[in-house]
Design a protein around this motif. Sequence first.
Motif, PDB file in Angstrom:
ATOM      1  N   UNK A 197     -10.885   4.065 -11.720  1.00  0.00           N
ATOM      2  CA  UNK A 197      -9.450   3.849 -11.496  1.00  0.00           C
ATOM      3  C   UNK A 197      -8.899   4.880 -10.510  1.00  0.00           C
ATOM      4  N   UNK A 198      -9.316   6.134 -10.664  1.00  0.00           N
ATOM      5  CA  UNK A 198      -8.878   7.196  -9.749  1.00  0.00           C
ATOM      6  C   UNK A 198      -9.279   6.845  -8.319  1.00  0.00           C
ATOM      7  N   UNK A 199     -10.516   6.389  -8.127  1.00  0.00           N
ATOM      8  CA  UNK A 199     -10.972   6.016  -6.790  1.00  0.00           C
ATOM      9  C   UNK A 199     -10.183   4.859  -6.220  1.00  0.00           C
ATOM     10  N   UNK A 200      -9.942   3.845  -7.034  1.00  0.00           N
ATOM     11  CA  UNK A 200      -9.218   2.662  -6.563  1.00  0.00           C
ATOM     12  C   UNK A 200      -7.781   2.992  -6.194  1.00  0.00           C
ATOM     13  N   UNK A 201      -7.131   3.803  -6.999  1.00  0.00           N
ATOM     14  CA  UNK A 201      -5.738   4.187  -6.717  1.00  0.00           C
ATOM     15  C   UNK A 201      -5.672   5.096  -5.498  1.00  0.00           C
ATOM     16  N   UNK A 202      -6.622   6.010  -5.371  1.00  0.00           N
ATOM     17  CA  UNK A 202      -6.611   6.924  -4.214  1.00  0.00           C
ATOM     18  C   UNK A 202      -6.746   6.158  -2.906  1.00  0.00           C
ATOM     19  N   UNK A 203      -7.441   5.022  -2.950  1.00  0.00           N
ATOM     20  CA  UNK A 203      -7.614   4.210  -1.747  1.00  0.00           C
ATOM     21  C   UNK A 203      -6.432   3.279  -1.486  1.00  0.00           C
ATOM     22  N   UNK A 251       0.833  -1.204   0.000  1.00  0.00           N
ATOM     23  CA  UNK A 251       0.000   0.000   0.000  1.00  0.00           C
ATOM     24  C   UNK A 251       0.868   1.255   0.000  1.00  0.00           C
ATOM     25  N   UNK A 252       0.703   2.146  -0.986  1.00  0.00           N
ATOM     26  CA  UNK A 252       1.506   3.373  -1.012  1.00  0.00           C
ATOM     27  C   UNK A 252       1.014   4.407   0.000  1.00  0.00           C
ATOM     28  N   UNK A 253       1.930   5.239   0.468  1.00  0.00           N
ATOM     29  CA  UNK A 253       1.566   6.333   1.373  1.00  0.00           C
ATOM     30  C   UNK A 253       0.695   7.349   0.629  1.00  0.00           C
ATOM     31  N   UNK A 254       0.005   8.190   1.388  1.00  0.00           N
ATOM     32  CA  UNK A 254      -0.923   9.155   0.781  1.00  0.00           C
ATOM     33  C   UNK A 254      -0.213  10.079  -0.198  1.00  0.00           C
ATOM     34  N   UNK A 255       0.960  10.574   0.185  1.00  0.00           N
ATOM     35  CA  UNK A 255       1.696  11.478  -0.713  1.00  0.00           C
ATOM     36  C   UNK A 255       2.072  10.787  -2.014  1.00  0.00           C
ATOM     37  N   UNK A 256       2.389   9.498  -1.925  1.00  0.00           N
ATOM     38  CA  UNK A 256       2.733   8.740  -3.133  1.00  0.00           C
ATOM     39  C   UNK A 256       1.503   8.583  -4.029  1.00  0.00           C
ATOM     40  N   UNK A 257       0.345   8.351  -3.433  1.00  0.00           N
ATOM     41  CA  UNK A 257      -0.884   8.236  -4.226  1.00  0.00           C
ATOM     42  C   UNK A 257      -1.187   9.556  -4.941  1.00  0.00           C
ATOM     43  N   UNK A 258      -1.011  10.655  -4.230  1.00  0.00           N
ATOM     44  CA  UNK A 258      -1.242  11.974  -4.829  1.00  0.00           C
ATOM     45  C   UNK A 258      -0.277  12.208  -5.983  1.00  0.00           C
ATOM     46  N   UNK A 259       0.964  11.824  -5.785  1.00  0.00           N
ATOM     47  CA  UNK A 259       1.967  11.979  -6.859  1.00  0.00           C
ATOM     48  C   UNK A 259       1.551  11.169  -8.090  1.00  0.00           C
ATOM     49  N   UNK A 260       1.090   9.946  -7.872  1.00  0.00           N
ATOM     50  CA  UNK A 260       0.674   9.081  -8.982  1.00  0.00           C
ATOM     51  C   UNK A 260      -0.528   9.682  -9.705  1.00  0.00           C
ATOM     52  N   UNK A 261      -1.493  10.206  -8.956  1.00  0.00           N
ATOM     53  CA  UNK A 261      -2.675  10.797  -9.582  1.00  0.00           C
ATOM     54  C   UNK A 261      -2.312  12.031 -10.404  1.00  0.00           C
TER      55      UNK A 261
END
Length: 452
Positions: A121-127, A16-26
């Motif tokens: 996909x955005x929802x799934x990755x954000x989670x 599971x990626x950290x929140x900042x990593x998810x934001x970077x990916x998005x």
Amino acid sequence: MDNFTALLNKQKDFKKPAIEERIRILRNLKAAIKQHEKDILQALAHDLHKSEQEAYTTEIGMVYEEINHTVKHLHKWAKPTRVKTPLTHIGSKSMIIKEPYGSVLIVAPWNYPFQLAFSPLVGAISAGNAVTLKPSELTPQVSQVIRTIVEQVFHEDQAVVVEGGVDVSTELLKLPFDYIFFTGSVAVGKIVMEAAAKHLTPVTLELGGKSPCLVMPDADIKLAAKRITFGKFTNAGQTCIAPDYLLVHESVKDELLREMTACIQDFYGGEPETHPHFGKNVSQRHFDRLSQFLSNGTIVTGGQRNIEELKIAPTILDHITWEDPIMQEEIFGPILPVMTFESLDEVTNMIKARPKPLALYLFTTSKKTESYVLDNLSFGGGCINDTLMHVATPYLPFGGVGESGMGRYHGKDSFFTFTHEKSVLRQTNRFDFSFRYPNAKNGLDIVKKFLK
């Protein structure tokens, strides 16, 4: 099948990626979409004959809005939530921790092939999930662009695109994913749910059905005609929330149909079936199915076909009954059947006698009528004095009810759809309540004092 199993095992090991990593990916995902905007528009024009304006508004722009909204609010959504603790648990602390389900399968449809693949996909990755994305084989050029973007942004263990037909979807559904998100028809939704049940996999089903549009005698008829025409014939009627049929009060039917005929001419010209901004039907099979409906009732306007380009002009059918073939299934095309009613009770009884629709549209200036319809009819979502627009805001959840689907997404609801909320109670070690144990004297009497 072995390749799919190996891929799923790889995704189940994904950390599971950290929140900042998810934001970077998005943000990287948004940048990649911007980089390929021209390719996306060309693919949508090829596969569905969508104009640039329609494609950008209903496909690309909605994904941008979803990403922007998610990035802005993700820290707040994802942080653990403290909740109250009852007196019986004194000394302890309670919290809800948000964690991803794990491996997610997203099966996307062909009618909005880009938006309905990337929004979930955005929802799934954000989670924090890993995703296997299966786009529709009926829009092959869009599918290729989707694959290019996903491969540019993600490692295979986090998100991957699997292309192919029904056989590929069938094999994927045999695998023990942790969550399945499906958008498509009611018939296929039942197959997805049956497959998911074998692994007790939770599902979101975004389906469809016959969504009614009600026009009351006090409606602004000219404006209603414009908004109904827009909602019905956008994407050549191939929209799950399009008005499927029109229920208009007998006293204003002729005026409404005149205004709608004028709107069709204004939007798409005298020969809509050749207009460059009017979409085509996705396949020969769908074109042939829709063509059969043209013999139902009486054609008010439209009915022309462009067989070479698989186009049917925006068509309004009058003198329709519930027994006509067009009223036995979701139309999903540019044909609008019209029926009349005389009283509000009559029209609500018509709708209640049938499966709960995905959308409902009501045109009225009466607050009393509005309240009556909202209180007495169940539907996934809808609009008062408009069509389609409830789906275009990240602040409103989107989803069906009954046969029109289960689960919801968009904005905050997308994050929580793909999130397991884990309940945790942290107990103190400073003291202990002996009365809860089976050997406690007078334990029951003490418990009764707390729980009465």
